[in-house]
Write a protein that holds these residues in place. Structure first.
Motif, PDB file in Angstrom:
ATOM      1  N   THR A  33       0.816  -1.216   0.000  1.00  0.00           N
ATOM      2  CA  THR A  33       0.000   0.000   0.000  1.00  0.00           C
ATOM      3  C   THR A  33       0.846   1.261   0.000  1.00  0.00           C
ATOM      4  OG1 THR A  33      -1.819  -1.125   1.117  1.00  0.00           O
ATOM      5  CG2 THR A  33      -1.763   1.276   1.267  1.00  0.00           C
ATOM      6  N   PHE A  90      -7.531   6.694 -10.582  1.00  0.00           N
ATOM      7  CA  PHE A  90      -6.945   5.487  -9.980  1.00  0.00           C
ATOM      8  C   PHE A  90      -7.920   4.336 -10.157  1.00  0.00           C
ATOM      9  CE2 PHE A  90      -6.232   2.626  -6.373  1.00  0.00           C
ATOM     10  CZ  PHE A  90      -4.859   2.466  -6.399  1.00  0.00           C
ATOM     11  N   THR A  91      -7.450   3.254 -10.809  1.00  0.00           N
ATOM     12  CA  THR A  91      -8.337   2.154 -11.172  1.00  0.00           C
ATOM     13  C   THR A  91      -7.707   0.804 -10.884  1.00  0.00           C
ATOM     14  OG1 THR A  91      -9.324   3.450 -12.977  1.00  0.00           O
ATOM     15  CG2 THR A  91      -9.598   1.055 -13.070  1.00  0.00           C
ATOM     16  N   ARG A  92      -8.424  -0.047 -10.138  1.00  0.00           N
ATOM     17  CA  ARG A  92      -8.118  -1.474 -10.101  1.00  0.00           C
ATOM     18  C   ARG A  92      -9.261  -2.147 -10.865  1.00  0.00           C
ATOM     19  NH1 ARG A  92      -9.951  -6.407  -7.579  1.00  0.00           N
ATOM     20  NH2 ARG A  92     -11.832  -5.132  -7.734  1.00  0.00           N
ATOM     21  N   TYR A 107      -7.871   1.463  -1.820  1.00  0.00           N
ATOM     22  CA  TYR A 107      -8.555   2.671  -2.275  1.00  0.00           C
ATOM     23  C   TYR A 107      -8.681   3.688  -1.136  1.00  0.00           C
ATOM     24  CZ  TYR A 107     -10.192   1.297  -6.955  1.00  0.00           C
ATOM     25  OH  TYR A 107     -10.281   0.969  -8.291  1.00  0.00           O
ATOM     26  N   GLN A 108      -9.023   3.220   0.035  1.00  0.00           N
ATOM     27  CA  GLN A 108      -9.172   4.135   1.164  1.00  0.00           C
ATOM     28  C   GLN A 108      -7.855   4.837   1.486  1.00  0.00           C
ATOM     29  OE1 GLN A 108     -10.812   1.129   3.812  1.00  0.00           O
ATOM     30  NE2 GLN A 108     -12.795   2.186   3.873  1.00  0.00           N
ATOM     31  N   CYS A 120      -7.219   7.503  -1.076  1.00  0.00           N
ATOM     32  CA  CYS A 120      -8.095   8.651  -0.813  1.00  0.00           C
ATOM     33  C   CYS A 120      -7.595   9.460   0.387  1.00  0.00           C
ATOM     34  CB  CYS A 120      -9.521   8.183  -0.583  1.00  0.00           C
ATOM     35  SG  CYS A 120     -10.351   7.541  -2.054  1.00  0.00           S
ATOM     36  N   VAL A 141     -11.420   8.079  -8.420  1.00  0.00           N
ATOM     37  CA  VAL A 141     -11.226   6.643  -8.222  1.00  0.00           C
ATOM     38  C   VAL A 141     -12.349   5.905  -8.934  1.00  0.00           C
ATOM     39  CG1 VAL A 141      -9.899   6.778  -6.085  1.00  0.00           C
ATOM     40  CG2 VAL A 141     -12.404   6.748  -5.971  1.00  0.00           C
ATOM     41  N   VAL A 158     -14.517   2.466  -9.359  1.00  0.00           N
ATOM     42  CA  VAL A 158     -15.002   1.230  -8.748  1.00  0.00           C
ATOM     43  C   VAL A 158     -16.096   0.682  -9.652  1.00  0.00           C
ATOM     44  CG1 VAL A 158     -16.088   0.181  -6.718  1.00  0.00           C
ATOM     45  CG2 VAL A 158     -14.496   2.091  -6.435  1.00  0.00           C
ATOM     46  N   VAL A 163     -15.671   3.014  -0.289  1.00  0.00           N
ATOM     47  CA  VAL A 163     -14.809   3.845  -1.134  1.00  0.00           C
ATOM     48  C   VAL A 163     -15.446   5.205  -1.378  1.00  0.00           C
ATOM     49  CG1 VAL A 163     -13.688   4.040  -3.385  1.00  0.00           C
ATOM     50  CG2 VAL A 163     -13.775   1.814  -2.231  1.00  0.00           C
ATOM     51  N   ALA A 180     -13.672   8.689  -0.538  1.00  0.00           N
ATOM     52  CA  ALA A 180     -13.432   9.659  -1.601  1.00  0.00           C
ATOM     53  C   ALA A 180     -14.049  11.015  -1.246  1.00  0.00           C
ATOM     54  CB  ALA A 180     -14.014   9.137  -2.918  1.00  0.00           C
ATOM     55  N   LEU A 183     -15.825   9.996  -7.416  1.00  0.00           N
ATOM     56  CA  LEU A 183     -16.052   8.560  -7.559  1.00  0.00           C
ATOM     57  C   LEU A 183     -16.650   8.275  -8.935  1.00  0.00           C
ATOM     58  CD1 LEU A 183     -16.273   5.644  -6.428  1.00  0.00           C
ATOM     59  CD2 LEU A 183     -18.563   6.266  -5.622  1.00  0.00           C
TER      60      LEU A 183
END
Length: 256
Positions: free
Chosen positions: A59, A79-81, A102-103, A106, A114, A116, A128, A132, A139
């Protein structure tokens, strides 16, 4: 037509669509090389596809790398997973750990948007979303179908679902199997852009869908994706070619 606004400023000067370039490097050096490759003609937004990152389980390193990308790029960062079920890379993290990542991003203000997926656990989306909002980060809730294109009404419902879950931006990407699928995607995008209070982004992938990446803004799409060094989805156009095409469309639009 609703442009994406970040901290009160419209992305890309308010022109639709704003242009985003994905970063898919495996490490920090590769990512910064991708940033440098587009520095001469920067996009409006960069997307870090962190599911490609070899150290995604670290992280602190993820947060540090995101900050380095933003500093080097000088443009906002998405930011993308992306999950495997929606075309992403396998990662050594459980979904709860992805939420925690993600947290952390943020909390440190390491991104501007971000992403999701709408199909994620609603509790994870809420976690999330709350992180955010606490940091002034937008978001984006997304839906991807690499197998085909649902009917326009189903796509519209996906856009509505994203807004209902608290998205600031809603995104849909589908794989057309025939030309009418591209029309369905554009129809749903246009209707969602007129109906919803949030910006939407709609695109069709692959060779058939490439036209939607160029003309999507005419149908209310606030965002399109272009290739810097490497594509993150099929059908993305090279950044400079996309910019030229958008300039031609916008010049023609001045006569209307």
């Amino acid at each position: 037509m609703k442009p994406i606004a970040l901290r009160g400023q419209p992305l890309g000067g308010g022109a639709l669509p704003a242009v985003c370039v994905p970063l898919v490097g495996r490490d920090g050096d590769a990512l910064l090389a991708e940033v440098a490759a587009v520095a001469g003609e920067p996009p409006d937004l960069l997307e870090w596809r962190v599911d490609f990152f070899g150290a995604i389980a670290d992280t602190a390193q993820v947060v540090e790398t995101a900050a380095r990308i933003r500093q080097a790029a000088g443009v906002p960062l998405l930011f993308t997973r992306r999950s495997q079920r929606e075309g992403g890379q396998p990662v050594a993290l459980a979904e709860r750990q992805v939420v925690e990542l993600y947290q952390a991003v943020c909390r440190q203000g390491a991104a501007d948007i971000v992403d999701v997926e709408v199909a994620a656990d609603p509790a994870h989306i809420a976690a999330v979303r709350d992180a955010a909002r606490a940091s002034g980060i937008a978001l984006l809730l997304s839906f991807h179908d690499f197998a085909g294109t649902p009917p326009a009404q189903q796509l519209l419902e996906r856009f509505r679902q994203a807004q209902g879950l608290g998205a600031d931006i809603a995104k849909i990407a589908v794989m057309p199997r025939q030309r009418s699928d591209v029309l369905a995607l554009l129809q749903a995008t246009l209707q969602a852009s007129e109906e919803l209070r949030i910006p939407v982004a709609g695109m069709a992938m692959g060779a058939l869908g490439a036209v939607s990446r160029l003309c999507g803004g005419e149908f209310g799409s606030a965002l399109t994706f272009a290739v810097g060094q490497q594509a993150s989805a099929p059908g993305q156009l090279p950044l400079q070619a996309l910019r030229r095409g958008l300039s031609v469309l916008r010049a023609g639009g001045q006569d209307r």
